[in-house]
Write an enzyme that holds these catalytic residues in place. Structure first.
Site, PDB file in Angstrom:
ATOM      1  CB  CYS A  30      -0.918  -0.030   1.224  1.00  0.00           C
ATOM      2  SG  CYS A  30      -1.820   1.505   1.526  1.00  0.00           S
ATOM      3  CB  CYS A  49       0.234   2.041   4.050  1.00  0.00           C
ATOM      4  SG  CYS A  49      -1.434   1.375   3.876  1.00  0.00           S
TER       5      CYS A  49
END
Length: 324
Positions: free
Chosen positions: A79, A82
């Site tokens: 991700c 993230c």
């Protein structure tokens, strides 16, 4: 993914917690005692950011959230947002110096937790305060927005739940913190004995008042808390017609008051798992005030049985699944 702001009003709605002011006083007393003990109970900065998995969720998040707000960062290695958000959260956890703990959960390795929290996309950030899960925001939010959310979180946690955070010692070894020993507030043997004598005499009102007198001075007195929970349970079922209570609960599965009354009788009769299961199922299928009433009664019954009982630990996990 665009960040989605989440209101903190839910914290206030869930803040009807028994003796919140007493909890706040206890937390402040513990911090003051730790300071007098030369920093006893302090944690290392490394303890402010932790990796959590499904096996450790009960201990590292739910139990810890009774001492300090726990912010959960749901992330994954693949991700990209993230990788932008996580370093900001980690830096702020150190900057806030014990006002919250950051728990990092890898969703790829912990699919069950992702499902229980209803995560639809990552990064997703939640908080757990006094056992209650609260969505904060989703997506890589700007730092200014994150700070504002965290400020509100720690303020509500302190004012409404009495959670004043952890003491941080830069020289402490990670994971080595021990609770600071607390000197007893006063001698309560006589008061506790009087409460037991009142119970033996069937004077439930007198026993309840005696336990409350102890807790007004020493909110953390374990024996008084257990005794009060037991005496209040006995008072609630006193004079009840067990057959009628169980008949109403069977005929009205959606009647929260009927299920709560039946759960009380279950526990008094020694059917601990039945009492817990009844209230957990009620929590699962209700919402709003009804759900909160069932949840609060369940927490009271946990006090009666005792936190060390494995049936309580199992029920806490089941309650977390029902709530999340």
């Amino acid at each position: 993914m665009q960040p989605r702001n989440m209101s903190m009003s839910g914290v206030v709605d869930l803040a009807a917690v028994k003796a919140a002011q007493e909890a706040k006083a206890k937390a402040e007393q513990a911090r003051a005692e730790a300071a007098r003990q030369g920093g006893g109970g302090a944690v290392s900065p490394a303890d402010l950011v932790i990796d959590v998995d499904e096996a450790g969720f009960e201990r590292d998040v739910l139990q810890r959230s009774t001492e300090v707000p726990v912010v959960i960062d749901f992330w994954a290695e693949w991700c990209q947002p993230c990788k932008q958000l996580s370093p900001v959260l980690e830096r702020l956890a150190l900057e806030y110096s014990g006002r919250f703990v950051l728990a990092k959960i890898d969703v790829d390795a912990n699919q069950m937790l992702m499902q229980q929290f209803g995560i639809q996309g990552i990064p997703a950030v939640f908080a757990v305060v006094a056992g209650q899960a609260l969505p904060l925001f989703q997506g890589a939010a700007p730092e200014q927005q994150i700070r504002a959310t965290l400020d509100q979180l720690v303020q509500v946690a302190e004012q409404r739940f009495g959670l004043t955070g952890l003491t941080v010692d830069p020289d402490a070894e990670p994971g080595a913190a021990q609770p600071a020993p607390q000197a007893p507030v006063g001698p309560y043997d006589a008061a506790l004995e009087a409460a037991v004598e009142a119970l033996d005499a069937g004077d439930l009102g007198g026993a309840i008042q005696a336990y409350k007198n102890v807790l007004s001075d020493d909110p953390g007195n374990t024996e008084a808390k257990l005794g009060l929970a037991q005496a209040e349970l006995l008072q609630r079922v006193q004079g009840a017609d067990p057959q009628q209570v169980r008949k109403e609960a069977a005929e009205k599965p959606g009647d929260v008051a009927a299920q709560i009354a039946a759960a009380d009788l279950d526990l008094v009769g020694g059917h601990v798992e039945d009492a817990f299961g009844r209230l957990i199922e009620t929590v699962r299928r209700t919402a709003g005030d009804d759900r909160d009433a069932a949840r609060l009664r369940l927490l009271e019954l946990f006090e009666v049985v005792g936190a060390d009982d494995p049936r309580v630990a199992a029920a806490r996990r089941a309650l977390a699944r029902a709530l999340f």
